[in-house]
Every structure is written in structure tokens, then in C-alpha cells.
Design a protein around this motif. Structure first.
Motif, short mmCIF file in Angstrom:
data_model
loop_
_atom_site.label_atom_id
_atom_site.label_comp_id
_atom_site.label_asym_id
_atom_site.label_seq_id
_atom_site.Cartn_x
_atom_site.Cartn_y
_atom_site.Cartn_z
N LEU A 90 0.86 -7.02 9.38
CA LEU A 90 0.99 -5.71 8.74
C LEU A 90 2.29 -5.02 9.13
CD1 LEU A 90 -0.48 -3.28 7.22
CD2 LEU A 90 -1.12 -2.54 9.49
N VAL A 124 -7.06 4.10 7.95
CA VAL A 124 -5.82 4.86 7.83
C VAL A 124 -6.19 6.31 7.53
CG1 VAL A 124 -3.63 5.10 6.59
CG2 VAL A 124 -4.59 2.82 6.99
N ASN A 156 0.85 -1.20 0.00
CA ASN A 156 0.00 0.00 0.00
C ASN A 156 0.88 1.24 0.00
OD1 ASN A 156 -2.48 -1.37 0.23
ND2 ASN A 156 -2.27 -1.54 2.46
N ASP A 188 -10.52 -6.81 8.27
CA ASP A 188 -9.95 -7.67 7.23
C ASP A 188 -10.73 -8.98 7.23
OD1 ASP A 188 -8.18 -5.65 6.73
OD2 ASP A 188 -6.52 -6.56 7.84
N PHE A 222 -2.56 -10.89 4.17
CA PHE A 222 -3.86 -11.36 4.66
C PHE A 222 -3.83 -12.89 4.59
CE2 PHE A 222 -4.38 -7.37 2.29
CZ PHE A 222 -4.81 -6.54 3.31
N HIS A 236 -10.37 -1.07 11.63
CA HIS A 236 -9.24 -0.15 11.52
C HIS A 236 -9.37 0.71 10.27
CE1 HIS A 236 -8.17 -3.95 9.54
NE2 HIS A 236 -7.43 -3.25 8.70
N ARG A 273 3.53 7.33 2.59
CA ARG A 273 3.53 6.26 3.61
C ARG A 273 3.37 4.92 2.90
NH1 ARG A 273 -0.60 3.30 6.40
NH2 ARG A 273 0.26 2.43 8.30
N SER A 298 2.74 0.62 3.57
CA SER A 298 2.47 -0.50 4.47
C SER A 298 2.40 -1.77 3.62
CB SER A 298 1.17 -0.29 5.25
OG SER A 298 0.05 -0.46 4.41
N TYR A 354 0.50 5.43 0.30
CA TYR A 354 -0.37 6.56 0.60
C TYR A 354 0.40 7.84 0.29
CZ TYR A 354 -2.77 2.97 3.38
OH TYR A 354 -3.41 1.82 3.79
N LEU A 402 -7.44 5.14 3.92
CA LEU A 402 -8.13 3.86 3.67
C LEU A 402 -9.29 3.81 4.65
CD1 LEU A 402 -8.39 0.94 2.61
CD2 LEU A 402 -6.59 0.28 4.21
N HIS A 412 -12.67 -0.53 8.12
CA HIS A 412 -13.05 -1.89 7.70
C HIS A 412 -12.45 -2.91 8.65
CE1 HIS A 412 -8.97 -1.40 6.15
NE2 HIS A 412 -8.89 -2.72 6.11
O1 AKG Z 1 -1.91 0.71 5.71
C1 AKG Z 1 -2.26 0.24 6.79
O2 AKG Z 1 -1.69 0.51 7.85
C2 AKG Z 1 -3.47 -0.66 6.87
C3 AKG Z 1 -3.74 -1.40 5.60
C4 AKG Z 1 -5.01 -2.19 5.70
O3 AKG Z 1 -5.73 -2.13 6.64
C5 AKG Z 1 -5.40 -3.07 4.58
O4 AKG Z 1 -4.74 -3.04 3.52
O5 AKG Z 1 -6.38 -3.82 4.76
#
Ligand code: AKG
Ligand code: FE2
Length: 240
Positions: free
Chosen positions: A173, A223, A137, A166, A238, A221, A232, A234, A139, A161, A164
Motif C-alpha cells: 500500500l 481509513v 483510492n 484484505d 492486493f 485496518h 487523499r 492511496s 478520499y 473506508l 476490514h
Molecule cells: O487507503 C488506505 O490507506 C487503505 C486502503 C485499503 O485498505 C484497501 O483499499 O483495502
């Protein structure tokens, strides 16, 4: 993500049938009551060819070595990797990371089993061909994007984000040091998951919540929009 858009679009997810490839900025909306997501990403789905559990088999693994009942659920689309070859080392490093996270996830299933008073091998038989999807990801700082926010959407309500849970059993993560991840605690307060160097965040997902009869709850959670001057990154796996 710093590649020109036409290079990234070569591996666009919309050209694929499943969840593989590049997803453009503002292309997703995790929560319909929030803004579209201010992120782009590159992701891929599980393939036994990438799984260290099957390193002893010839590669590519002949489909005769994989049960038909599994084959019909394999969602990998290997052609996405071809389109990344203009980025030297990307494919090799991405796959090396995926393989280590897959091994770590399998080790963690044993910890979870023990914590649930089960035999430590309890999850082994149901994770031989796991759902194991990885995303990078990205950002971008949103200041340069503000003009592109849909009219009528206040920036204050914009998210990196949307909120939601997961879907799978759990998520491993990794996040960089920029920050922005928030988790909802049982008291209904949003708590910062402040990055700690050398650690990963473990989120329970919906499948494990179902399997434990809600004893372990999937973590809501989201973002925050990235208002810093740096992008940013991440990298969630999953796993289920
Ligand atoms: O970027 C993050 O810290 C969370 C990413 C996330 O929740 C996701 O990709 O489902
Ligand atoms: Fe998530």
C-alpha cells in the motif's frame, strides 16, 4: 478522479462483470456496522498481458499459451482502458506502476518464505498467475460532502473506508502524506499508520493467515474520513 462524472462513468465498474473500472463515491461499504465509504476508486484485476513474467511471449498473449485451468479465473476486462484514453498518460503510468508493484510483490514472497523457514522459492509455483488487483483510492475532503451523508448517520461515525482485513496474501500500500490509515494492534488499539515518505505499508491478508495457520495474522485496518482540505490518495496492490 478530477474528471467530470460522465467521463468516469464511461468506465463504471457496474458496467463490468468483475472488479474492474470506476467505483463512485459512497458506492461501497466495507463494514456494514460503519458508514458507507467516503471514497471513490479505479481498480483492475490481474492479466498475464500486464505481467513482466510473461514479457517474452507475444502480446496479446494467445490464450493457447495459458492453461485452461488458469484462463477460467482471469478476471481482467481490458475494455476499461479504452475509456481512460481521454486522460493522456494515465493508462501507461498506471500499468508501469502495476508492473513494478508486481515485481516487488514477487521479491517479497521470497523474504516471507525465508522468514517462515521455507525455501525462498516456496511461493514461486503458486504465484505464476497470481491474484494481483490494483486500486487507486481517492478520499475527497468530506466537508463538501457532509450534506450527502445519509440522514441519521453522525459524521463522527463516518469512515473513509470501513474496518476490514484484505483478502489476499498481502497488500502493498502506497499512501500520500495526508494520513488517515489506522491499523488495529493485538491489544485492540487503533494505531495511526502515519505516512513516511518513500515507504509502503505491507499488510498481511487472510490467505496468508490461513496458509501460516494463523501464525501471521491479517491486519484489521480502516481509513478515517478525510477532514483535511486536500484529497487523499492511496494505491494498494492486493497480491495472492
Ligand atoms: O487507503 C488506505 O490507506 C487503505 C486502503 C485499503 O485498505 C484497501 O483499499 O483495502
Ligand atoms: Fe484494505
Amino acid at each position: 478522479m478530477a474528471q467530470p462524472i460522465d467521463v468516469k462513468q464511461k468506465v463504471a465498474r457496474k458496467k463490468q462483470k468483475y472488479w474492474n473500472g470506476y467505483f463512485e463515491k459512497i458506492g461501497s461499504q466495507a463494514n456494514k456496522s460503519e458508514s458507507r465509504d467516503h471514497k471513490e476508486n479505479f481498480g483492475w484485476q490481474y492479466s498475464p498481458n500486464l505481467d513482466p513474467l510473461y514479457d517474452h511471449l507475444p502480446h496479446p498473449i494467445p490464450s493457447s499459451s495459458i492453461p485452461d485451468s488458469v484462463m477460467e479465473y482471469i478476471r481482467a476486462e481490458d475494455e476499461i482502458w479504452e475509456g481512460t484514453l481521454s486522460c493522456p498518460g494515465f493508462k501507461e503510468n498506471a500499468i508501469a506502476y502495476y508492473r513494478s508493484m508486481l515485481s516487488l510483490a514477487r521479491r517479497l514472497t521470497k523474504v516471507f518464505a525465508l522468514a517462515l523457514d521455507l525455501d525462498e522459492n516456496y511461493f514461486d509455483d503458486i504465484t505464476t498467475y497470481p491474484g494481483a488487483d490494483l486500486a487507486f483510492n481517492y478520499y475527497p475532503p468530506v466537508s463538501s460532502d457532509v450534506g450527502k451523508v445519509k440522514e441519521g448517520e453522525a459524521l463522527a461515525h463516518d469512515v473513509g473506508l470501513g474496518s476490514h482485513t484484505d483478502l489476499q496474501c498481502f497488500t502493498l500500500l502506497w499512501q500520500d502524506m495526508i494520513g488517515g490509515l489506522l491499523v488495529l494492534n493485538r491489544g485492540g488499539e487503533w494505531i495511526k499508520a502515519t505516512p513516511i515518505k518513500g515507504t509502503i505499508v505491507v499488510n498481511i491478508g487472510d490467505f496468508l493467515m490461513r496458509m501460516t495457520n494463523d501464525k501471521w495474522q491479517s491486519t484489521v485496518h480502516r481509513v478515517e474520513v478525510n477532514k483535511t482540505s486536500e484529497p487523499r490518495v492511496s494505491m494498494p496492490l492486493f497480491f495472492g
